[in-house]
Design a protein around this motif. Structure first.
Motif, PDB file in Angstrom:
ATOM      1  N   UNK A  19      28.712   3.936  -6.450  1.00 42.06           N
ATOM      2  CA  UNK A  19      27.497   4.689  -6.114  1.00 42.06           C
ATOM      3  C   UNK A  19      26.317   3.755  -5.885  1.00 42.06           C
ATOM      4  N   UNK A  20      26.150   2.766  -6.740  1.00 39.76           N
ATOM      5  CA  UNK A  20      25.043   1.822  -6.579  1.00 39.76           C
ATOM      6  C   UNK A  20      25.157   1.069  -5.255  1.00 39.76           C
ATOM      7  N   UNK A  21      26.367   0.652  -4.907  1.00 41.84           N
ATOM      8  CA  UNK A  21      26.581  -0.058  -3.645  1.00 41.84           C
ATOM      9  C   UNK A  21      26.294   0.852  -2.452  1.00 41.84           C
ATOM     10  N   UNK A  22      26.768   2.092  -2.513  1.00 41.43           N
ATOM     11  CA  UNK A  22      26.527   3.025  -1.410  1.00 41.43           C
ATOM     12  C   UNK A  22      25.041   3.298  -1.215  1.00 41.43           C
ATOM     13  N   UNK A  23      24.305   3.292  -2.316  1.00 47.77           N
ATOM     14  CA  UNK A  23      22.869   3.587  -2.245  1.00 47.77           C
ATOM     15  C   UNK A  23      22.014   2.342  -2.040  1.00 47.77           C
ATOM     16  N   UNK A  24      22.611   1.174  -2.176  1.00 46.96           N
ATOM     17  CA  UNK A  24      21.863  -0.070  -1.979  1.00 46.96           C
ATOM     18  C   UNK A  24      20.889  -0.374  -3.095  1.00 46.96           C
ATOM     19  N   UNK A  25      21.245   0.011  -4.329  1.00 50.99           N
ATOM     20  CA  UNK A  25      20.394  -0.271  -5.489  1.00 50.99           C
ATOM     21  C   UNK A  25      21.233  -0.958  -6.552  1.00 50.99           C
ATOM     22  N   UNK A  26      20.565  -1.519  -7.551  1.00 47.51           N
ATOM     23  CA  UNK A  26      21.343  -2.109  -8.636  1.00 47.51           C
ATOM     24  C   UNK A  26      21.814  -1.012  -9.586  1.00 47.51           C
ATOM     25  N   UNK A  27      22.814  -1.314 -10.351  1.00 46.20           N
ATOM     26  CA  UNK A  27      23.431  -0.303 -11.211  1.00 46.20           C
ATOM     27  C   UNK A  27      22.491   0.193 -12.301  1.00 46.20           C
ATOM     28  N   UNK A  28      21.541  -0.627 -12.711  1.00 43.83           N
ATOM     29  CA  UNK A  28      20.590  -0.213 -13.744  1.00 43.83           C
ATOM     30  C   UNK A  28      19.677   0.899 -13.207  1.00 43.83           C
ATOM     31  N   UNK A  29      19.212   0.727 -12.000  1.00 38.17           N
ATOM     32  CA  UNK A  29      18.405   1.779 -11.388  1.00 38.17           C
ATOM     33  C   UNK A  29      19.232   3.043 -11.211  1.00 38.17           C
ATOM     34  N   UNK A  30      20.447   2.872 -10.695  1.00 39.90           N
ATOM     35  CA  UNK A  30      21.294   4.037 -10.469  1.00 39.90           C
ATOM     36  C   UNK A  30      21.554   4.790 -11.772  1.00 39.90           C
ATOM     37  N   UNK A  31      21.831   4.070 -12.853  1.00 33.95           N
ATOM     38  CA  UNK A  31      22.099   4.739 -14.127  1.00 33.95           C
ATOM     39  C   UNK A  31      20.880   5.512 -14.619  1.00 33.95           C
ATOM     40  N   UNK A  32      19.698   5.023 -14.353  1.00 34.57           N
ATOM     41  CA  UNK A  32      18.484   5.771 -14.696  1.00 34.57           C
ATOM     42  C   UNK A  32      18.416   7.072 -13.915  1.00 34.57           C
ATOM     43  N   UNK A  33      18.711   6.998 -12.626  1.00 39.42           N
ATOM     44  CA  UNK A  33      18.720   8.207 -11.792  1.00 39.42           C
ATOM     45  C   UNK A  33      19.813   9.173 -12.253  1.00 39.42           C
ATOM     46  N   UNK A  34      20.987   8.642 -12.555  1.00 36.79           N
ATOM     47  CA  UNK A  34      22.099   9.477 -12.982  1.00 36.79           C
ATOM     48  C   UNK A  34      21.778  10.186 -14.298  1.00 36.79           C
ATOM     49  N   UNK A  35      21.224   9.448 -15.244  1.00 38.86           N
ATOM     50  CA  UNK A  35      20.879  10.068 -16.523  1.00 38.86           C
ATOM     51  C   UNK A  35      19.772  11.111 -16.354  1.00 38.86           C
ATOM     52  N   UNK A  36      18.816  10.842 -15.505  1.00 40.14           N
ATOM     53  CA  UNK A  36      17.775  11.845 -15.243  1.00 40.14           C
ATOM     54  C   UNK A  36      18.398  13.116 -14.683  1.00 40.14           C
ATOM     55  N   UNK A  37      19.379  12.974 -13.793  1.00 39.91           N
ATOM     56  CA  UNK A  37      20.078  14.136 -13.252  1.00 39.91           C
ATOM     57  C   UNK A  37      20.828  14.873 -14.360  1.00 39.91           C
ATOM     58  N   UNK A  38      21.494  14.138 -15.220  1.00 34.76           N
ATOM     59  CA  UNK A  38      22.235  14.771 -16.308  1.00 34.76           C
ATOM     60  C   UNK A  38      21.296  15.497 -17.265  1.00 34.76           C
ATOM     61  N   UNK A  39      20.148  14.895 -17.566  1.00 35.72           N
ATOM     62  CA  UNK A  39      19.192  15.558 -18.460  1.00 35.72           C
ATOM     63  C   UNK A  39      18.699  16.858 -17.827  1.00 35.72           C
ATOM     64  N   UNK A  40      18.449  16.820 -16.529  1.00 30.16           N
ATOM     65  CA  UNK A  40      18.058  18.030 -15.801  1.00 30.16           C
ATOM     66  C   UNK A  40      19.197  19.048 -15.865  1.00 30.16           C
ATOM     67  N   UNK A  41      20.421  18.564 -15.752  1.00 28.93           N
ATOM     68  CA  UNK A  41      21.579  19.435 -15.808  1.00 28.93           C
ATOM     69  C   UNK A  41      21.716  20.171 -17.130  1.00 28.93           C
ATOM     70  N   UNK A  42      21.260  19.570 -18.208  1.00 32.01           N
ATOM     71  CA  UNK A  42      21.324  20.245 -19.506  1.00 32.01           C
ATOM     72  C   UNK A  42      20.606  21.590 -19.474  1.00 32.01           C
TER      73      UNK A  42
END
Length: 135
Positions: A19-42
């Motif tokens: 996912x990070x490669x497809x989006x052109x970002x580092x994995x740390x940034x991507x994990x922040x976005x992913x966790x924000x999505x998961x928190x919203x999902x709660x």
């Protein structure tokens, strides 16, 4: 306060790297976005992770991703396996029941229990109420 399960292996998991490669970002940034999505999902996903009729822009906004790149973000989540589609082609958070569905089910049970207690004039849930045996 709710929490979501997150394993240390997520940092180097193949899905994260993809996912990070497809989006052109580092994995740390991507994990922040992913966790924000998961928190919203709660608060917004069904117990099985179904996101209903949510728009790609809303998913991006929830994850802190630029809305103008929402389609690319959702596509990367699908390609990497963080999102799935169900039989009605609705977006679903992958394995949501395992990570948050149980929490949401517990929340619903707690709400029902508290509502029952509020309906009871004594304030005691019916399963704990003891009726007097006096004649």
């Amino acid at each position: 306060m709710a929490w979501i399960e997150s394993h240390q292996s997520l940092l180097t998991h193949r899905k994260t790297l993809r996912a990070a490669a497809l989006l052109g970002v580092n994995r740390y940034q991507f994990l922040g976005n992913l966790h924000a999505l998961w928190w919203w999902g709660l608060d917004n996903a069904e117990d099985d992770g179904n996101l209903g009729d949510v728009l790609h822009a809303e998913i991006a906004e929830a994850a802190g991703w630029p809305v103008r790149k929402a389609d690319a973000f959702v596509k990367a989540l699908l390609d990497a396996g963080f999102l799935d589609t169900n039989h009605t082609q609705r977006l679903v958070l992958h394995n949501w029941w395992n990570y948050a569905g149980k929490l949401n089910a517990k929340r619903a049970k707690d709400r029902d229990r508290k509502a029952e207690g509020a309906r009871n004039s004594s304030g005691t849930p019916t399963e704990f109420r003891v009726e007097s045996q006096a004649p």
